[in-house]
Scaffold this motif. Structure first.
Motif, mmCIF file in Angstrom:
data_model
loop_
_atom_site.group_PDB
_atom_site.id
_atom_site.type_symbol
_atom_site.label_atom_id
_atom_site.label_comp_id
_atom_site.label_asym_id
_atom_site.label_seq_id
_atom_site.Cartn_x
_atom_site.Cartn_y
_atom_site.Cartn_z
ATOM 1 N N UNK A 170 -6.034 -4.479 -0.660
ATOM 2 C CA UNK A 170 -7.422 -4.605 -0.210
ATOM 3 C C UNK A 170 -7.543 -4.933 1.272
ATOM 4 N N UNK A 171 -6.505 -5.505 1.864
ATOM 5 C CA UNK A 171 -6.502 -5.714 3.320
ATOM 6 C C UNK A 171 -5.856 -4.539 4.043
ATOM 7 N N UNK A 172 -5.121 -3.709 3.304
ATOM 8 C CA UNK A 172 -4.427 -2.543 3.864
ATOM 9 C C UNK A 172 -3.447 -2.941 4.966
ATOM 10 N N UNK A 173 -2.860 -4.114 4.811
ATOM 11 C CA UNK A 173 -1.898 -4.565 5.825
ATOM 12 C C UNK A 173 -0.495 -4.047 5.487
ATOM 13 N N UNK A 174 0.352 -3.905 6.491
ATOM 14 C CA UNK A 174 1.709 -3.439 6.217
ATOM 15 C C UNK A 174 2.587 -4.557 5.647
ATOM 16 N N UNK A 175 3.547 -4.160 4.863
ATOM 17 C CA UNK A 175 4.595 -5.071 4.394
ATOM 18 C C UNK A 175 5.834 -4.770 5.227
ATOM 19 N N UNK A 176 6.200 -5.689 6.093
ATOM 20 C CA UNK A 176 7.386 -5.483 6.927
ATOM 21 C C UNK A 176 8.648 -5.733 6.103
ATOM 22 N N UNK A 177 9.775 -5.282 6.634
ATOM 23 C CA UNK A 177 11.035 -5.316 5.886
ATOM 24 C C UNK A 177 11.374 -6.708 5.381
ATOM 25 N N UNK A 178 11.253 -7.720 6.256
ATOM 26 C CA UNK A 178 11.633 -9.077 5.867
ATOM 27 C C UNK A 178 10.792 -9.573 4.697
#
Length: 261
Positions: A170-178
Motif C-alpha cells: 500500500x505504500x509501494x515502497x521498495x524492499x532493499x536486499x538487506x
C-alpha cells in the motif's frame, strides 16, 4: 538478432536469463511469451537432465516489470477494448502460473531491481537469492494501478505475513536486499559470491536428491500454503483491468514517460 532470453546449462541446472539489459529486462509481450515457453520447454523436455532452474536477468537488473515505452507504442497503434486488455493481463499472469506449475524447483537470482511483474516473478519462485544491490519494487500503485498483479497479493502475505505485506504494497515502497534477507523473503550469497552462483549452488544441492521426491515435496509445500491460487490470480486480473480503465494510469504513465525522455 539478439535473443531476448538465454539458456545456459551447468550440469543438472538450467540458468534462464532475461536478456534486455538496456531496459533492465523490462517485459514486452514477446518476452512474456518467451518466459513462459522457455520455462515450460525446459521442465517438460523428457531428454533434458535439468533438475532445477535458476532465473535471473542480464546486466544490472533482474526485471523492471512492464516496459511502459513498449506499452505506449502498442496503445498508440489503436485503442484496445477491455477484452484485449484482459487477455494481455492474463498473459502476464500466466508467467507466475507457469512457474508454480513447474515439476522442478526454480530459484530467482535477483541481481538488481525487480519491479511490478518482475517482483512477482521473483516471489513466484521457490527460493530467492539477492545481490546487495537488489531491490524489490511493488510499483503498480505508483502509476495508478492496483498493487495486486501477477500473484503479488497472494504471494507476499504468505512470505512475510499480512501486516508487513499490506504496508509494503500500500505504500509501494521498495524492499532493499538487506531487508529482504532480514524478513525472510530472500537469502544472501556468501561474501564474494554472486546471487547467480549462490542460486546455482542451491540448485545443485537440490539435484542431489531423488527427482520424484523433490517434485512431490515442492507440490506439497505450495499446496499447504492454503488459499486457491487461481482464485487469487483471477481477482487480481479483474482488479487490474478495472484500475487500468480509470484516468489515473494514463496520467501517471505520461508523467513517468516525460521524466524519462
Amino acid at each position: 538478432m539478439e535473443e531476448i532470453i538465454l539458456v545456459e546449462r551447468r550440469d543438472q541446472v538450467a540458468i534462464v536469463t532475461l536478456n534486455r539489459p538496456h531496459r533492465l529486462n523490462a517485459l514486452t509481450q514477446d518476452l512474456v511469451r518467451a518466459v513462459s515457453a522457455t520455462l515450460t520447454s525446459i521442465a517438460e523436455d523428457e531428454d533434458s537432465s535439468a533438475r532445477a532452474i535458476v532465473l535471473t536477468g542480464a546486466g544490472r537488473g533482474f526485471c523492471a516489470g512492464l516496459d511502459l515505452f513498449a506499452r505506449q507504442a502498442l496503445d498508440a497503434d489503436a485503442p484496445r477494448p477491455p477484452a484485449a486488455r484482459f487477455a494481455s493481463q492474463q498473459r502476464f499472469a500466466r508467467m507466475v502460473r507457469v512457474i508454480r506449475g513447474l515439476p522442478i524447483p526454480i530459484i530467482a537470482a535477483v541481481n538488481g531491481p525487480a519491479a511490478g511483474a518482475g517482483m512477482a516473478l521473483a516471489l513466484a519462485c521457490d527460493i530467492r537469492v539477492v545481490d546487495p544491490g537488489a531491490a524489490l519494487h511493488p510499483a503498480a500503485l505508483k502509476i495508478g494501478l492496483s498493487a495486486g498483479e501477477c500473484g503479488l497479493s497472494y504471494l507476499l502475505p504468505r512470505l512475510v505475513g499480512s501486516s508487513r505485506a499490506f504496508e509494503i504494497l500500500l505504500t509501494a515502497r521498495p524492499i532493499l536486499a538487506a531487508e529482504a534477507v532480514r524478513i525472510g523473503l530472500a537469502l544472501e550469497p556468501e561474501p564474494g559470491t554472486s546471487a547467480v552462483e549462490a542460486a546455482v549452488g542451491i540448485a545443485r544441492r537440490i539435484a542431489e536428491h531423488d527427482a520424484f521426491a523433490v517434485k512431490l515435496s515442492r507440490e506439497v509445500l505450495w499446496a499447504n500454503l492454503d488459499a486457491p491460487f487461481d482464485v487469487a490470480i483471477e481477482v487480481e486480473n479483474r482488479t487490474q483491468i478495472l484500475a487500468a480503465l480509470s484516468e489515473a494510469p494514463g496520467r501517471a504513465r505520461q508523467a513517468f514517460l516525460s521524466r524519462k525522455q
